[in-house]
Design an enzyme around this catalytic site. Structure first.
Site, PDB file in Angstrom:
ATOM      1  N   GLU A 260     -33.618  18.264  42.469  1.00 44.55           N
ATOM      2  CA  GLU A 260     -33.345  17.346  41.347  1.00 44.55           C
ATOM      3  C   GLU A 260     -33.817  17.996  40.059  1.00 44.55           C
ATOM      4  OE1 GLU A 260     -35.078  13.470  41.445  1.00 44.55           O
ATOM      5  OE2 GLU A 260     -34.386  13.010  43.473  1.00 44.55           O
ATOM      6  N   GLU A 314     -27.194   4.559  36.622  1.00 47.98           N
ATOM      7  CA  GLU A 314     -27.318   3.516  37.652  1.00 47.98           C
ATOM      8  C   GLU A 314     -28.055   2.315  37.058  1.00 47.98           C
ATOM      9  OE1 GLU A 314     -28.542   5.368  41.561  1.00 47.98           O
ATOM     10  OE2 GLU A 314     -28.590   7.138  40.259  1.00 47.98           O
ATOM     11  N   LYS A 317     -31.531   0.537  38.643  1.00 49.39           N
ATOM     12  CA  LYS A 317     -32.760   1.270  38.929  1.00 49.39           C
ATOM     13  C   LYS A 317     -33.930   0.626  38.182  1.00 49.39           C
ATOM     14  CE  LYS A 317     -33.183   5.485  39.803  1.00 49.39           C
ATOM     15  NZ  LYS A 317     -33.337   6.957  39.756  1.00 49.39           N
ATOM     16  N   GLU A 323     -34.824   5.744  33.338  1.00 49.98           N
ATOM     17  CA  GLU A 323     -34.426   5.791  34.749  1.00 49.98           C
ATOM     18  C   GLU A 323     -32.969   5.383  34.961  1.00 49.98           C
ATOM     19  OE1 GLU A 323     -35.955   6.801  37.634  1.00 49.98           O
ATOM     20  OE2 GLU A 323     -37.398   7.697  36.261  1.00 49.98           O
TER      21      GLU A 323
END
Length: 396
Positions: A260, A314, A317, A323
């Site tokens: 990541e 997203e 999250k 985030e």
């Protein structure tokens, strides 16, 4: 003297040759209520020529949709399942039901056993990691699937020291379990996966860490005083710090891959550096380096494999605003910002001209990469000649 031997060990401990340019990997998270279906995501990835994906579970819809697509997938065992999968029979059942029905049509190439287990502050969970990995690996072998690599992604918080890279070392409290883990990787020829985010280092110390250095923009960089290796970006320095940390435990031949990395395009007021401009620069510059087949200064002949975080923003999250804003794309297929890829809103899946020009530029950069490899090989031979006598005398 010890440090020279350690450097020699790292320069020659890995037998990998210069790999051809391959696809950038990407993390496909699913914590959102407005994301496109897996089949539409596959169309998008194929149009982008992205053929490596990591998911955070073993989602059956995704594994089915990606069949016969040639997209390589890393799946994940959730942290809460590790205790159960220590049992060899439970592990065999898990592989038989979660993996075997989908291969070889779906190209599952890796299984991540948990995520950031070493920094979870749960000692019991940490102690289950290696036994669960052994059980899953054994189950894969029993079912004829032993080409699938088993590892676990770790955060950079596993390091006690990371600067300069040659000072890289693991935290003393995890050294015992880390050694067991590294022995497993060494035996099975699996990579060490690291979740590396230069963004966090910059956010926590923006007055002392140059922004250009962390987002791959032109900058003077830094020279490691013990190796004289030059670093012009933080990600490569972080990867090499892990290599040095492993070598100090006696494991200098394990490959480091970035499971990541990314940069948020939006954040809360206290999240310094989270912006569209910085996110675009970080990911665009990293993409160019990936297409140019770059390795780190310590291993310039081995392309650093990277999985970007993430494919989509997203919206469900938890945590700070950042985030929910790591995605290259919005759920409707529009770009969150332009990194030289394409926008897929509507029905068009044709790569844009920016994508094509980026590929052309990468071909030109490959020539420079090859020249750099030759120079690094000459340097390595020079180091070998100087230190071989020292190394031999220490062995005998």
């Amino acid at each position: 003297m010890f440090f020279h031997v350690l450097l020699l060990f790292l320069l020659h401990g890995f037998g990998g040759e210069l790999r051809g340019a391959s696809s950038l990997g990407i993390n496909y998270g699913q914590i959102g209520d407005d994301l496109p279906s897996p089949d539409k995501v596959l169309d998008m990835l194929l149009a982008l020529k992205i053929t490596k994906v990591r998911i955070y579970d073993t989602n059956q819809q995704i594994l089915s949709a990606f069949a016969n697509s040639n997209v390589e997938i890393i799946v994940t065992v959730e942290n809460e399942m590790l205790g159960e999968l220590m049992d060899p029979q439970q592990a065999l059942q898990w592989v038989a039901t979660r993996i075997k029905p989908y291969v070889p049509a779906t190209r599952v190439t890796g299984i991540a056993i948990g995520n950031e287990v070493f920094t979870d502050d749960d000692l019991t969970l940490m102690e289950t990691l290696v036994p669960a990995m052994l059980s899953i690996h054994t189950a894969l072998s029993q079912l004829g699937l032993d080409t699938i690599k088993v590892s676990t992604p770790s955060s950079l918080a596993v390091l006690q020291e990371s600067y300069p890279p040659s000072a890289g070392s693991f935290k003393s409290e995890i050294t015992g379990i880390m050694s067991q883990f590294l022995q497993f990787l060494n035996t099975t020829k699996a990579p060490f996966w690291i979740n590396a985010y230069p963004y966090f280092a910059y956010k926590d110390n923006p007055n002392n860490i140059p922004l250009e250095y962390v987002i791959f923009n032109p900058n003077p960089g830094m020279i490691d005083p013990y190796t004289n290796l030059h670093y012009d970006n933080m990600l490569y320095a972080q990867a090499d710090a892990v290599l040095f940390a492993m070598a100090k435990l006696g494991f200098g031949g394990i490959e480091v891959r970035v499971s990541e990395t990314g940069w948020p395009s939006k954040g809360d007021p206290n999240e310094v550096g989270a912006s569209l401009e910085n996110a675009a620069n970080y990911n665009r510059n990293l993409l160019r380096r990936q297409m140019a087949n770059e390795g780190t200064p310590l291993r310039p002949n081995l392309r650093l494999e990277v999985y970007l975080f993430a494919l989509f923003n997203e919206n469900m999250k938890p945590g700070p605003t950042s985030e929910r804003n790591y995605g290259l794309y919005q759920p409707d297929g529009t770009m969150a910002y332009n990194v030289g890829l394409s926008s897929f809103k509507g029905t068009s899946f044709s790569p844009s001209s920016s994508s094509i020009s980026l590929t052309s530029m990468a071909t030109r950069e490959m020539k420079g990469s090859t020249i750099g490899y030759c120079r690094s090989l000459v340097y390595s031979m020079f180091v070998y000649l100087i230190t071989s006598r020292v190394f031999t005398r220490r062995l005998f």
